[in-house]
Design an enzyme around this catalytic site. Structure first.
Site, mmCIF file in Angstrom:
data_model
loop_
_atom_site.group_PDB
_atom_site.id
_atom_site.type_symbol
_atom_site.label_atom_id
_atom_site.label_comp_id
_atom_site.label_asym_id
_atom_site.label_seq_id
_atom_site.Cartn_x
_atom_site.Cartn_y
_atom_site.Cartn_z
ATOM 1 N N CYS A 1 0.812 -1.222 0.000
ATOM 2 C CA CYS A 1 0.000 0.000 0.000
ATOM 3 C C CYS A 1 0.840 1.265 0.000
ATOM 4 O O CYS A 1 0.312 2.356 -0.218
ATOM 5 C CB CYS A 1 -0.927 0.008 1.206
ATOM 6 N N HIS B 1 -9.127 3.450 -2.110
ATOM 7 C CA HIS B 1 -7.792 2.905 -1.864
ATOM 8 C C HIS B 1 -7.312 2.047 -3.045
ATOM 9 O O HIS B 1 -7.183 0.826 -2.921
ATOM 10 C CB HIS B 1 -7.829 2.081 -0.582
#
Length: 411
Positions: free
Chosen positions: A87, A355
């Site tokens: 991430c 995201h």
């Protein structure tokens, strides 16, 4: 003396579901907007750093992803480096671009992150998260989660990423240590949904109350669905440059520039996962503050990695924006809302803005650049001058496998 590095241009697609668009399409969109933002063409670029975390697993493009996607954008001839750091992929691409400038190896560099995660096969999409911890010893993950959060007797709560169980265990540990409540988690989520309603690029733009967040479908105690980031497609791009690069780009880029004070990264260490002494977010942010010559009290606005609402609570504490144990109460008091003492995630954060893993860190930079330019519209933080972005990726031995802290200053 550190070589000054400037953000000259930013671009970002709307985050959401982009059926019918390819990775190359999304890349072209974000890069074109970033170049337009600084009045440049692809010919101005000396190097590019391309981030994606899931394209290999979901589309089979395990190699040369950046060379292919950027060629479609018109980027040719220059060095293109592919970046994967879970991430924190986009933030890592940004740090590499900044260091390329500081090293004198380039005058103008591009960082771009992209993800197309909605590929019509939810099981396959969820499976990509199973590679963001040590796959050679899956029992170690189970032991760590039990140590952190204890055993929880829950029925099957449906499909979810393993990281929701990870964040739930981390949250239960924090609740045990500090008395953090599920209502406080819901207050963070409600705040971010409220912020996202004013963001035209956000995945979810529906306001929610604390009660609505608490009443939503459970994932893994204490988390409910609105407390967690959705599966998102999107891309973001940032053009960084030196003083010489600014001169090449012209007056438009100079007038809109934002200074990069720090771009620091770190990897976790062996420590007791139940406490926060030596937590890498604390260590990395300390280095970033020192490099930038500022402290937590100087931060006017922050974007932090809230893959769940608990992530925001934890990171605001580790970054020194609130005292230990006060992340939840501060959210309930409105301190981290727009108009509060230190607004956090005015974009809506990962929970609501979305995201798309490889693009998330650069999406934070896009938001903070708008804030420091004073162009964030109804999300604008009055007088914002110092901004901080924290982005973490993966999970290893009780914390993120990698953490990035970036500090920016308005020109």
């Amino acid at each position: 003396m550190t070589t000054p590095v400037w953000i000259a241009g930013v671009g970002m697609t709307p985050f959401g579901r982009h059926s019918g668009r390819s990775v190359s399409d999304l890349t072209r969109w974000a890069v074109t907007d970033a170049l337009r933002d600084c009045g440049a063409t692809t010919g101005a670029l000396d190097a590019a750093f391309f981030g994606t975390a899931t394209q290999g697993a979901l589309e089979g493009q395990h190699m040369i992803a950046g060379q292919i996607a950027l060629r479609a954008t018109g980027v040719q001839g220059i060095p293109v480096v592919n970046v994967e750091n879970a991430c924190a992929t986009g933030a890592s691409a940004f740090a590499l671009a900044v260091n390329q400038i500081r090293a004198g190896a380039a005058e103008v560099a591009l960082a771009v992150g992209v993800e197309r995660m909605n590929v019509g096969d939810p099981e396959r999409t969820m499976a990509v998260f199973d590679s963001a911890y040590d796959v050679s010893d899956p029992d170690a993950l189970t032991r760590t989660l039990l140590e952190l959060g204890g055993a929880v007797d829950e029925p099957d709560l449906g499909r979810r990423s393993i990281f929701m169980d990870i964040y739930a265990a981390l949250a239960r540990n924090h609740m045990r240590l500090y008395g953090t409540t599920q209502e406080q988690l819901a207050a963070v989520a409600a705040k971010n949904h409220d912020h996202a309603a004013a963001n035209p690029r956000a995945h979810y733009r529906r306001r929610m109350t604390v009660a609505e967040v608490l009443a939503a479908r459970r994932l893994s105690y204490p988390l409910t669905v609105p407390m967690c980031a959705p599966v998102t497609d999107g891309a973001a791009a940032v053009v960084v440059c030196s003083e010489a690069g600014l001169r090449r780009l012209g007056d438009g880029a100079r007038s809109a520039r934002v200074e990069v004070l720090a771009a620091v990264m770190g990897t976790g260490t062996d420590r007791d996962p139940r406490g926060f002494e030596g937590h890498q977010s604390r260590m990395v942010s300390a280095r970033a503050y020192e490099q930038a010559g500022v402290g937590p009290d100087d931060v006017d606005v922050a974007e932090v990695h809230d893959a769940t609402a608990f992530g925001e609570i934890l990171q605001t504490e580790l970054l020194g924006l609130v005292p230990p144990g006060e992340g939840g109460p501060a959210a309930l008091r409105g301190e981290t809302s727009l108009g509060g003492r230190v607004p956090v995630n005015p974009s809506g954060g990962l929970e609501s803005k979305g995201h798309p893993i490889g693009a998330s860190g650069l999406g934070q930079i896009f938001e903070l650049t708008e804030q420091l330019r004073g162009t964030a519209g109804p999300r604008q933080v009055d007088g914002a001058r110092i901004a901080l972005a924290e982005n973490g990726g993966g999970f290893h031995r009780g914390e993120e496998a990698v953490t990035s802290v970036i500090i920016l200053r308005g020109a």
